[in-house]
Design a protein around this motif. Sequence first.
Motif, short mmCIF file in Angstrom:
data_model
loop_
_atom_site.label_atom_id
_atom_site.label_comp_id
_atom_site.label_asym_id
_atom_site.label_seq_id
_atom_site.Cartn_x
_atom_site.Cartn_y
_atom_site.Cartn_z
N UNK A 3 0.84 -1.20 0.00
CA UNK A 3 0.00 0.00 0.00
C UNK A 3 0.87 1.26 0.00
N UNK A 4 2.00 1.17 0.70
CA UNK A 4 2.96 2.30 0.73
C UNK A 4 3.54 2.54 -0.67
N UNK A 5 3.88 1.45 -1.37
CA UNK A 5 4.45 1.58 -2.71
C UNK A 5 3.42 2.10 -3.72
N UNK A 6 2.18 1.64 -3.60
CA UNK A 6 1.14 2.11 -4.50
C UNK A 6 0.89 3.61 -4.30
N UNK A 7 0.87 4.04 -3.03
CA UNK A 7 0.69 5.47 -2.75
C UNK A 7 1.86 6.28 -3.26
N UNK A 8 3.04 5.70 -3.16
CA UNK A 8 4.24 6.39 -3.64
C UNK A 8 4.19 6.57 -5.16
N UNK A 23 -0.97 12.37 -1.89
CA UNK A 23 -0.35 13.02 -0.72
C UNK A 23 -1.31 13.94 0.02
N UNK A 24 -1.97 14.84 -0.70
CA UNK A 24 -2.85 15.83 -0.05
C UNK A 24 -4.11 15.17 0.51
N UNK A 25 -4.65 14.21 -0.24
CA UNK A 25 -5.85 13.50 0.23
C UNK A 25 -5.53 12.71 1.49
N UNK A 26 -4.35 12.07 1.52
CA UNK A 26 -3.96 11.29 2.69
C UNK A 26 -3.75 12.20 3.90
N UNK A 27 -3.21 13.38 3.67
CA UNK A 27 -3.03 14.34 4.78
C UNK A 27 -4.38 14.75 5.37
#
Length: 575
Positions: free
Chosen positions: A145-150, A157-161
């Motif tokens: 999941x970290x790699x897909x987000x990357x 990035x902004x949505x996750x924040x």
Amino acid sequence: MLTELSIKDFAIIDELTITFNEGLTVLTGETGAGKSIIIDALELLTGGRGSVEFVRYGADKAALEGLFIIDNKNHSIFSKGEEFGIEIDDGMIVLQRTITSGGKSICRVNGKLVTLAILKEFGKVLIDIHSQHETQSLMDVERHIELLDLYNIKEIEHVKADFLKYYHKLNAIRKRYRKLSEDEQEMAQRLDLLEFQLNELQEANLIPNEDVQLMEEREKLVNFEKIFHGLQDAYDALYGEQKGLDWLSLALNGLETASEYDEQLKERKEAFSNHYYLIEEQMFELRNYLDNLEFDSERLNLIEARLNEINRLKKKYGSTVEEMMEYSSHIEEEIDQIKNRDTHLQKLKNEIEDIGKDVLLEAKHLHDLRKKAALSLIDDIHEELNSLYLEKAAFDVSIEINKSSKSDLEFDGKQVQLSSNGFDTVKFLISTNPGEPLKEMNKVASGGELSRIMLALKKIFAKHQGVTSVIFDEVDTGVSGRVAQAIAEKIYGISFGSQVLCITHLPQVASIADTHLLIEKQVSNKRTKTTVQPLSKEDRAVELGRMITGTELTETSKEHARELIKLADKIKNNK
């Protein structure tokens, strides 16, 4: 990029300094020459776990030092420097680590002592080390999941924040709700304690900054005699016949007389006159201060008693008067919540429902972005796998919503479980043979296939991770022929965005390097040590010939090596 690495008294290395260049650098040499020891040194330098076994036999300590130069002003290393209060001038970062024979580890970043955890924080944004073991780590489902987000960091990035903001707020309110929902007896005991504390603080009648003001006043009273005598000495030195002010008055009269006949002295006379009257004014103020100066022993006793009371309360409620007053306000609010528990519980429940809707909305947004990113990633991975002769392999990204019957949040009519990543579980799936079902990668691929899959993933993710140096430690094990050539070109492609250091036994990989370093083991004075030598073009042909034959070097193998270098140069020119 990593510019220079210094190693001293580390394993079989007595003292070694290596200068690295941009692009792809390969390290080759016989098994046991010390190639992997250099990678071990880099791992420890960037926060890896150390051991006294790394200290060279007979030495007191092993010392490692690495110089990194970062040209990109937006690199995350600068924010790391600000976070931990470390200055980074001209983009230069020096990591240092010492391991003593007694087992102590000393870490520094740009000369400042740091913990191993902080050294690791810097290391992980500077170097990315991949070994055969790390290949297995890359297959870890928890990291997918970290790699897909990357991969889609710009959108996610902004949505996750935003999601994390609501997620942490929701957890904080849930915690308050659980605390307020405790059993009646526990709440009654809590209420008694809080009311006692509030009563004690209110009876103290605390005033903001009171402790500081009382300390200042106490200091004056305790040192009354020193203050009095000091002021008296100052006044006596100025006032009276043949004293300071009397002599200054004579000096002023002399300047006034002289200035009547010399125009250049008038400005000096005016300046002297101003200073004279200022000193005279200060003398009068000293006299007034002395006349009003009075020692009050009762006031001192009252201050001592009040400070003792405040210090007693500080041990229980806060280190300053402001902290104690803030605590008083906090427990007053908690008392109100306990006394009106049902009302507050309903209010918190409503807040949980409202914020829960916001959290789910942002989690759904993350879910949609991941599904979109997954489609693009699948196409990119297939393209990379095809170039590595895994054209029959199928790659997919599984995105499932975490469900839980114990959750108080619902999405699409089903209870979902949240984490800091939203409500998704991401898995990378692959099938390397036609007709075989998609499975988790580490359950399907062989050693050689894992190496190629890892390189395909690394090629995709390297440009997103922002690390300055990527290191491969024999990740090409188990491959040969055209696959070895494809791996060589893939590793070279990664070097376009990051400096790449690669330990290899494949002549195809070594031939395409921008810099070739030969690692050798020598025996001197009955001690073994490792040396590093940059190879010229002809020396490279000799080393590649040795790698091809594995035994006796022949003219045929050297010619083959030269052909490999020519082919590699042609590929590099085309790229």
